[in-house]
Each structure stands twice: as C-alpha cells, then as structure tokens.
Design a protein around this motif. Sequence first.
Motif, PDB file in Angstrom:
ATOM      1  N   SER A 101       9.943   2.256   3.612  1.00  0.00           N
ATOM      2  CA  SER A 101       9.098   2.470   4.788  1.00  0.00           C
ATOM      3  C   SER A 101       9.906   2.975   5.978  1.00  0.00           C
ATOM      4  CB  SER A 101       8.366   1.171   5.152  1.00  0.00           C
ATOM      5  OG  SER A 101       7.511   0.783   4.096  1.00  0.00           O
ATOM      6  N   ASN A 102      11.165   2.562   6.080  1.00  0.00           N
ATOM      7  CA  ASN A 102      12.043   3.081   7.122  1.00  0.00           C
ATOM      8  C   ASN A 102      12.398   4.537   6.852  1.00  0.00           C
ATOM      9  OD1 ASN A 102      12.103   0.756   8.620  1.00  0.00           O
ATOM     10  ND2 ASN A 102      14.092   0.070   7.892  1.00  0.00           N
ATOM     11  N   PHE A 103      12.723   4.835   5.594  1.00  0.00           N
ATOM     12  CA  PHE A 103      13.058   6.214   5.232  1.00  0.00           C
ATOM     13  C   PHE A 103      11.886   7.141   5.508  1.00  0.00           C
ATOM     14  CE2 PHE A 103      12.824   9.633   2.065  1.00  0.00           C
ATOM     15  CZ  PHE A 103      14.013  10.300   2.321  1.00  0.00           C
ATOM     16  N   LYS A 104      10.681   6.687   5.231  1.00  0.00           N
ATOM     17  CA  LYS A 104       9.495   7.533   5.406  1.00  0.00           C
ATOM     18  C   LYS A 104       9.314   7.938   6.870  1.00  0.00           C
ATOM     19  CE  LYS A 104       4.563   7.857   4.320  1.00  0.00           C
ATOM     20  NZ  LYS A 104       4.161   8.387   5.622  1.00  0.00           N
ATOM     21  N   ILE A 105       9.637   7.051   7.803  1.00  0.00           N
ATOM     22  CA  ILE A 105       9.518   7.393   9.222  1.00  0.00           C
ATOM     23  C   ILE A 105      10.421   8.571   9.548  1.00  0.00           C
ATOM     24  CG2 ILE A 105      10.049   6.596  11.557  1.00  0.00           C
ATOM     25  CD1 ILE A 105       9.018   3.890  10.808  1.00  0.00           C
ATOM     26  N   TRP A 106      11.684   8.500   9.112  1.00  0.00           N
ATOM     27  CA  TRP A 106      12.615   9.607   9.356  1.00  0.00           C
ATOM     28  C   TRP A 106      12.136  10.868   8.647  1.00  0.00           C
ATOM     29  CZ3 TRP A 106      15.523  12.844   6.319  1.00  0.00           C
ATOM     30  CH2 TRP A 106      16.527  13.583   6.959  1.00  0.00           C
ATOM     31  N   TYR A 107      11.678  10.713   7.426  1.00  0.00           N
ATOM     32  CA  TYR A 107      11.197  11.852   6.636  1.00  0.00           C
ATOM     33  C   TYR A 107      10.050  12.561   7.369  1.00  0.00           C
ATOM     34  CZ  TYR A 107       9.074  14.416   2.747  1.00  0.00           C
ATOM     35  OH  TYR A 107       8.534  15.404   1.962  1.00  0.00           O
ATOM     36  N   ASP A 108       9.076  11.803   7.831  1.00  0.00           N
ATOM     37  CA  ASP A 108       7.917  12.392   8.509  1.00  0.00           C
ATOM     38  C   ASP A 108       8.313  13.074   9.822  1.00  0.00           C
ATOM     39  OD1 ASP A 108       6.274  11.510   6.480  1.00  0.00           O
ATOM     40  OD2 ASP A 108       5.622   9.705   7.536  1.00  0.00           O
ATOM     41  N   ALA A 165       3.816  10.101  -3.352  1.00  0.00           N
ATOM     42  CA  ALA A 165       4.074  10.925  -2.176  1.00  0.00           C
ATOM     43  C   ALA A 165       5.446  11.586  -2.276  1.00  0.00           C
ATOM     44  CB  ALA A 165       3.997  10.077  -0.907  1.00  0.00           C
ATOM     45  N   GLU A 166       5.572  12.756  -1.681  1.00  0.00           N
ATOM     46  CA  GLU A 166       6.843  13.480  -1.730  1.00  0.00           C
ATOM     47  C   GLU A 166       7.971  12.678  -1.093  1.00  0.00           C
ATOM     48  OE1 GLU A 166       8.720  17.449   0.304  1.00  0.00           O
ATOM     49  OE2 GLU A 166       6.733  17.645  -0.598  1.00  0.00           O
ATOM     50  N   LYS A 171      11.515  11.629  -2.905  1.00  0.00           N
ATOM     51  CA  LYS A 171      12.822  11.909  -2.309  1.00  0.00           C
ATOM     52  C   LYS A 171      13.642  10.624  -2.195  1.00  0.00           C
ATOM     53  CE  LYS A 171      12.496  16.392  -1.105  1.00  0.00           C
ATOM     54  NZ  LYS A 171      13.411  17.443  -1.597  1.00  0.00           N
ATOM     55  N   TRP A 172      12.989   9.550  -1.758  1.00  0.00           N
ATOM     56  CA  TRP A 172      13.672   8.256  -1.625  1.00  0.00           C
ATOM     57  C   TRP A 172      14.106   7.748  -2.990  1.00  0.00           C
ATOM     58  CZ3 TRP A 172      11.901   3.244  -3.200  1.00  0.00           C
ATOM     59  CH2 TRP A 172      12.657   2.173  -2.695  1.00  0.00           C
ATOM     60  N   HIS A 173      13.235   7.839  -3.972  1.00  0.00           N
ATOM     61  CA  HIS A 173      13.531   7.431  -5.349  1.00  0.00           C
ATOM     62  C   HIS A 173      14.766   8.161  -5.866  1.00  0.00           C
ATOM     63  CE1 HIS A 173      13.282   8.270  -9.690  1.00  0.00           C
ATOM     64  NE2 HIS A 173      12.748   7.065  -9.817  1.00  0.00           N
ATOM     65  N   ASP A 174      14.812   9.480  -5.685  1.00  0.00           N
ATOM     66  CA  ASP A 174      15.934  10.281  -6.180  1.00  0.00           C
ATOM     67  C   ASP A 174      17.226   9.927  -5.450  1.00  0.00           C
ATOM     68  OD1 ASP A 174      14.125  11.490  -7.842  1.00  0.00           O
ATOM     69  OD2 ASP A 174      13.953  13.333  -6.653  1.00  0.00           O
ATOM     70  N   GLY A 213       0.782  -1.230   0.000  1.00  0.00           N
ATOM     71  CA  GLY A 213       0.000   0.000   0.000  1.00  0.00           C
ATOM     72  C   GLY A 213       0.813   1.279   0.000  1.00  0.00           C
ATOM     73  N   VAL A 214       2.029   1.247  -0.537  1.00  0.00           N
ATOM     74  CA  VAL A 214       2.886   2.437  -0.577  1.00  0.00           C
ATOM     75  C   VAL A 214       2.382   3.423  -1.631  1.00  0.00           C
ATOM     76  CG1 VAL A 214       5.180   3.253  -1.238  1.00  0.00           C
ATOM     77  CG2 VAL A 214       4.947   1.315   0.326  1.00  0.00           C
ATOM     78  N   ASP A 215       2.332   4.700  -1.270  1.00  0.00           N
ATOM     79  CA  ASP A 215       1.937   5.757  -2.204  1.00  0.00           C
ATOM     80  C   ASP A 215       3.180   6.235  -2.954  1.00  0.00           C
ATOM     81  OD1 ASP A 215       0.946   7.885  -3.596  1.00  0.00           O
ATOM     82  OD2 ASP A 215       0.425   9.108  -1.850  1.00  0.00           O
TER      83      ASP A 215
END
Length: 429
Positions: A298-305, A260-261, A265-268, A255-257
């Motif tokens: 999903s780990n990166f997103k936690i830090w990002y948020d 999403a910004e 960022k993770w992709h880049d 269910g990853v969007d």
Amino acid sequence: MTSTNILENGTTKICNKCGRILPIEKFRLVRGQFHNPYYLGQCKECEYKYQRAYLEEKNKIKFSDNLEILIERQYKDFRHERILDISNTNIIPLGTDEIFVRLMDYKNAWLSNYGRVVRYSDGKYNLLQGSYDNYGALFYCLRKNVFFDGKWIYKKDYLYAAKAVIEEFIVNPDKVNNVYIWHSGFDKQDCYYRNLYPLNQKQYMAVRNYFNETGDDSEKFIVKVMNDIKYKPDNWSRKAMEPVMCGIGYRGLEGVDCKAESYIKWHDMIHRCYNAKFHERQPQYKDCMVCVEWLNYSNFKIWYDQHKIPGMSLDLDKDILFKGNKVYSPETCCFVPHAINTLFLNCKKNRGDLPVGVHFDKSKGKYRAEMSFMGEQIKLGTFDTAESAFARYKEYKEDFIKDLAGQYREQIPDKVYEAMMGWKIEIDD
C-alpha cells in the motif's frame, strides 16, 4: 418546600446533585420535547464536573492486554551523494546532527532533518526563510519537476516542512492512513525529525487527548498507541500484515487488487530481491533489497500512483539515479522508458574477469569491444589489449547514453536526465 422558590431577591433552585440552594441563573435553561422551557435539575457547576468526568473516562487511554510492539520508530538511511557538504558555505547547523539531503524532485533544493531548506542559485547556497500558514505550519515555495502537457517541466510548489521531513527522514509504516503529524509538545514550529510522528486520525486524537490531560507525549507512549489494535484504521486487519510475498512483503490494507499494474510491479520487485529461484537465473540481484516502507504494498502504490505517467509503458529502475545502488526505495527509484532501462543492465556474469564491454575473440586472438542495446549487439572493433577495447567501449557508451538522454529529454524527469548526462563507465563496473 419545592425545588424552586421565589424570594424577595429573585428565584432560587435546589441542585439535585450538590443540594445547594442557588440563584436560578446558576442552572441551564433548556427546551423540552414540546419546546417548553425549563431549568435542569443540576447546577451548571455540577453539570460541568459530570461532563468533564465523563469525557475524561471516555478519553482515558487503556491499552489492550498483552500489547505486542510490532512497529518501532525507524529512520531512513541516505546515500552520500544526496548529502550536501555545508563546510564551505555560510550555513551554521542548528545541531551536530543536522544534515541537508537533496530533494530529488525539486530544483536545486536540500532539506534538513530540522526542517530547514537550502537552495542553490546565483552560484551560492542560500538558506531559505520560509513562511507560516494560518495554522502555524512552516512551508517553502520551491520549483518541482512535474510531467505536464506531455513533457517534464518545473512548476511552483509549496513544500510543507513537517510533512517533507517525515517523507525524507522517517519510516512511515502506513502512508495511506498516517496523514496526521504529531509534534512533540504540540509545538507546530518544531520540525526536528525526532519530534515528529506520522499517525492516523485515531492515533492522533488519542495522543492529543492524553497530552492535554497529562502533558505526556513520550515516544514510549506514542509507540504503544501506534501498535494498539484499538487505534488502527477501519481498513486495517492482521491478515493484511501477513508477509505473503517471499516471506517479507505484505499488502498493508484490505481489498487490494492483485491484478493491478502497481501490484504486479511490486510483486516483481520483491521477487527480484528475495526469491532464491530467481537469483539462480539472475544472480546480480542477490544483494539487492527493498526499503522498509515498500515492503508494504500500500505504501509502494502511493509512490507508484504519484510517479507513473498514464498511457506510457515505463520500467521501474533503481540503477540510474545512483550508480551501484542496491536498494529499491522512493529516493533511489524512477520510471523510465524500456530503451533507457536496458542501457544500465549489468551482465557481469557473462564476461568473466574481463572489463565491462569486452570479450576475447578466440578466432582472431584479439579483444573485442561490444555494446548491447535492445537485444542487439553493436560491434566496436577488435584490439590487442583488453584495456584498449575497454577504452573504446567506455567512450562509445558514455556518448550513447548522452545521445539517448537528449532524445528522451521531455519524457524523463530532470533527475534522470542529469544522471545520464553525468554517467561514467568504470573498468570494474
């Protein structure tokens, strides 16, 4: 003879499990469908044995066939700048391997891999005592740098030792779900990093039940639990673990969007480090890498948020906190305004063998010092030698960085401000 008899010394009943004639109080009184009271047919002792056997069988660890070990125990590496030299302090290490690493978001604080905290104040390093909560968990009261009411300030924060040790020293493969901490031997006062395991709820329950029954909580056993699909969370799937990004990055959960910004960022970030075509255009990223935790989106997103400031356009930077850094990680990265990010871009490919900030002006036969900022060139003069041109560039850019740090003082974390104020330009940058 019925199963229940009235004797001179009271009522007895025959247990239909063990066949013994026992006093009626040895049987449990329950209520039926119409609230009529009656005694169970088996005695309390047999009932307990049956329930215990049932629970033991239910909680018995049976690993999946052909269990594949994909997740191993991994520990983090540290830049030497983060490690505190305690040789000139009164701090006595608990073991030969104890090290104190700087907590990047806290005021003058270092955490050891044993769960101890040192704080610098009044001109000396002090070992904090800490406190214990009602559940026996060790914590410290520190000052954390947070963005509040439009600016960066320090606020009181409670740092839990075990959680912090895992965050700083142990690679957590699934930070979304692995929020439970198993202490070896179920000793909650033991915060040594090799005795702590970040687990999800299913894994934690399996390890705890097995430990209560057998006394075994070896790393070999726990690693098997971590890898068995039976103990994965409901939002996990094998498909989410496929390295869909440059053959190395994976989404981690269902269910990853992807619009999403944080995902962009993770992709880049992944492409900057692992895309060969990108390296043809930007060769300075060839030696860069992403830490193990952040290969999982999903780990990166936690830090990002946790670090992204809503409403502000910020760049992900890996170069400011530690000069020469090549690793994208929670400890080495920060969000900064684009103007600051451009100051630290390395354009070594365009200058050849000359020092940074210097190029040869053929029309004048002299060396020109020049600084680039936001796409504009700032000319700093011409000089007879490359060394003289570099000296001018070094002086001007270091002052420029300090001035910009002052302009953005309330919009950047303290760790970024301190790094900018102490930044030194070297001739071989």
